[in-house]
Design a protein around this motif. Structure first.
Motif, mmCIF file in Angstrom:
data_model
loop_
_atom_site.group_PDB
_atom_site.id
_atom_site.type_symbol
_atom_site.label_atom_id
_atom_site.label_comp_id
_atom_site.label_asym_id
_atom_site.label_seq_id
_atom_site.Cartn_x
_atom_site.Cartn_y
_atom_site.Cartn_z
ATOM 1 N N ARG A 163 0.840 -1.203 0.000
ATOM 2 C CA ARG A 163 0.000 0.000 0.000
ATOM 3 C C ARG A 163 0.866 1.240 0.000
ATOM 4 N N LYS A 164 0.269 2.318 -0.445
ATOM 5 C CA LYS A 164 0.975 3.600 -0.356
ATOM 6 C C LYS A 164 1.069 3.966 1.116
ATOM 7 N N SER A 165 2.241 4.359 1.586
ATOM 8 C CA SER A 165 2.351 4.696 3.001
ATOM 9 C C SER A 165 2.761 6.138 3.246
ATOM 10 N N ALA A 166 3.403 6.779 2.284
ATOM 11 C CA ALA A 166 3.749 8.193 2.475
ATOM 12 C C ALA A 166 3.869 8.884 1.130
ATOM 13 N N SER A 167 3.532 10.171 1.120
ATOM 14 C CA SER A 167 3.731 10.941 -0.099
ATOM 15 C C SER A 167 3.942 12.393 0.263
ATOM 16 N N ASP B 155 -0.834 14.036 9.440
ATOM 17 C CA ASP B 155 -1.382 15.052 8.545
ATOM 18 C C ASP B 155 -0.528 16.307 8.698
ATOM 19 N N VAL B 156 -0.288 17.000 7.602
ATOM 20 C CA VAL B 156 0.602 18.161 7.658
ATOM 21 C C VAL B 156 -0.103 19.409 7.121
ATOM 22 N N ALA B 157 -0.042 20.485 7.915
ATOM 23 C CA ALA B 157 -0.616 21.771 7.492
ATOM 24 C C ALA B 157 0.500 22.625 6.906
ATOM 25 N N TYR B 158 0.268 23.159 5.720
ATOM 26 C CA TYR B 158 1.243 24.044 5.069
ATOM 27 C C TYR B 158 0.678 25.454 5.014
ATOM 28 N N PHE B 159 1.539 26.411 5.357
ATOM 29 C CA PHE B 159 1.127 27.820 5.358
ATOM 30 C C PHE B 159 1.906 28.620 4.329
ATOM 31 N N GLY B 160 1.318 29.749 3.957
ATOM 32 C CA GLY B 160 2.042 30.795 3.244
ATOM 33 C C GLY B 160 2.686 30.418 1.934
ATOM 34 N N SER B 161 2.267 29.331 1.333
ATOM 35 C CA SER B 161 2.802 29.033 0.009
ATOM 36 C C SER B 161 1.939 29.783 -1.012
ATOM 37 N N ASN B 169 -2.637 14.627 4.068
ATOM 38 C CA ASN B 169 -2.159 13.425 4.758
ATOM 39 C C ASN B 169 -0.845 13.001 4.105
ATOM 40 N N GLU B 170 0.199 12.852 4.902
ATOM 41 C CA GLU B 170 1.497 12.465 4.340
ATOM 42 C C GLU B 170 1.916 11.053 4.717
ATOM 43 N N ILE B 171 1.484 10.569 5.875
ATOM 44 C CA ILE B 171 1.860 9.218 6.284
ATOM 45 C C ILE B 171 0.620 8.490 6.794
ATOM 46 N N LYS B 172 0.487 7.245 6.398
ATOM 47 C CA LYS B 172 -0.606 6.422 6.920
ATOM 48 C C LYS B 172 -0.074 5.006 7.078
ATOM 49 N N SER B 173 -0.111 4.484 8.287
ATOM 50 C CA SER B 173 0.425 3.134 8.492
ATOM 51 C C SER B 173 -0.619 2.113 8.067
#
Lengths: 200, 223
Positions: A163-167, B155-161, B169-173
């Motif tokens: 599965r995709k785990s990070a992007s 989950d990652v919040a990005y500002f000021g771009s 969401n950047e990582i999900k196990s």
């Protein structure tokens, strides 16, 4: 007459032999859903019918093996059924094989294999497994550099899966998460491979 | 009479522009909007709420460890809550930086926010080839999936771009993985020790080595 009966019996035996070998192989050979999607295949496709040959890339991709993963066998493969090539990896571990491939927009993979122990919820069974994180360069447009990580899992005797785990699409190559997780020695190993990597 | 009308119009324009200057750019994250929409459709909310409906809260259910790295102290993290009809609560994190606000809901009752990492970030615009100094807020969740549970997500919040603030969401196990090894790997040893204290882990693996939390508490003088 006897000759005909013999021939029929012989054919039946061959048919059953081939059938059972195929069934046995099918239970041990798996293909990730991501790979099926990259190849444009249905999720219920008979995996044994899909042809993968040895990859034609010039040098192997960096592959870091951590403790407990020495039994893992890796082969670089490709599929030429379409008018373009789909590259992937064939992982064999404890008698099970999983083919995981990538779409053409993901490339230059780095592989990190690691072992783990887990305790399952409720039943509290101890299960051992290995996971292989595959970090890709993802091309997301002009001048854009993104990172993408797929993870392949082999957990006890369960069917392996990926599965995709990070992007990360915020011009983040390498993925900050993946890069930070590697040890100094592992980064050196990857940088010393012939794949133009420069992990910090 | 005409002059009077003109003065009123000028005053009105001035008032509106002043109001706009003082106003902030507030928004919900995409996931939060989806969650609120679902709650509304299922009848738990009488109307779609706005940011002002979320009230500040000091609740044990929402007490993540907040780590602010050097240069990112100007980011404000507020814990907020929205009360629903049946007394259930929707918790959220309100992140404020440089006049911009983004509210990210804990989109499931089985999600627990356990750590927030705030840091400086440089956004590179590939079209204009310019760099923008911004802030980035990474939120580490314990995903509830029964007892005991091990899943994690970031989950990652990005500002000021180039765009308004947004959360991705950047990582999900995908197997039992808590705390997330990539998230803890990204923290410094001192930061990860603080995290392990807050989560009550006696020992942990970091950068290929096993560490005892107690020993690191003494080393970094954390208690």
């Amino acid at each position: 007459m006897i000759k005909d009966i013999k021939l029929i019996l012989k054919s039946i035996i061959i048919f059953y032999a081939v059938f059972f070998v195929n069934v046995a192989n099918a239970k041990k050979l798996f293909m990730s859903d991501i790979c099926k999607e990259a190849l444009g295949l249905d999720k219920k496709v008979n995996v044994t019918r899909i042809k993968f040959t040895k990859s034609d890339n010039s040098w192997p991709h960096p592959f870091v093996k951590r403790k407990g993963t020495s039994n893992l066998i890796l082969e670089e493969v490709m599929n030429k059924d379409n008018d373009y090539r789909i590259y992937g990896h064939k992982f064999t571990y404890n008698g099970q094989t999983l083919i995981h491939c990538r779409t053409p927009s993901f490339w230059n993979p780095i592989l990190l294999a690691d072992s783990f122990d887990i305790t399952t919820p409720l039943l509290l069974d101890e299960e051992k497994g290995i996971r292989i994180d595959i970090h890709y360069y993802s091309n997301c447009g002009s001048g854009c550099r993104g990172a993408h990580v797929d993870t392949v899992n082999f957990v006890s005797n369960h069917s392996p899966f990926a599965r995709k785990s990070a992007s990360d699409i915020e011009n983040a190559y390498y993925s900050r998460w993946f890069e930070a997780y590697l040890t100094k020695e592992e980064k050196e190993q990857i940088n010393n491979s012939d794949n133009h990597h420069s992990l910090q | 009479m005409r002059i009077k009308k003109q003065i009123i119009s000028i005053l009105l324009v001035l008032f509106i522009s002043l109001f706009n200057i003082n106003s902030v750019n507030a928004a919900f994250s995409k996931d939060c909007k989806k969650h609120l929409g679902k709650e509304f459709l299922s009848g738990y909310l009488e109307s779609i709420p706005n940011e002002l409906d979320f009230k500040l809260v000091d609740d044990k259910g929402l007490s993540p460890l907040v780590i602010k790295r050097d240069g990112a102290e100007d980011v404000k993290i507020d814990k907020v809550v929205l009360l629903r009809k049946n007394h259930f609560r929707i918790y959220a994190i309100k992140i404020i930086w440089d006049g911009e606000i983004i509210t990210h809901c804990l989109n499931n009752d089985h999600f627990t926010l356990t750590a927030v990492l705030v840091e400086k970030h440089t956004h590179y615009n590939s079209a204009t080839m310019t760099e923008i100094k911004t802030r980035r807020v990474s939120m580490h969740f314990h995903e509830g999936c029964g007892s005991p549970c091990y899943f994690s997500r970031v989950d990652v919040a990005y500002f000021g771009s180039d765009a308004p603030p947004n959360v991705r969401n950047e990582i999900k196990s995908d197997i039992y993985d808590y705390p997330n090894k990539w998230f803890t790997g990204y923290l410094t040893l001192q930061e990860v020790t603080k995290f392990m204290i807050s989560e009550d882990f006696q020992e942990f693996e970091w950068s290929g080595r096993i560490y005892k939390t107690e020993k690191l508490i003494k080393k970094f003088k954390l208690k």
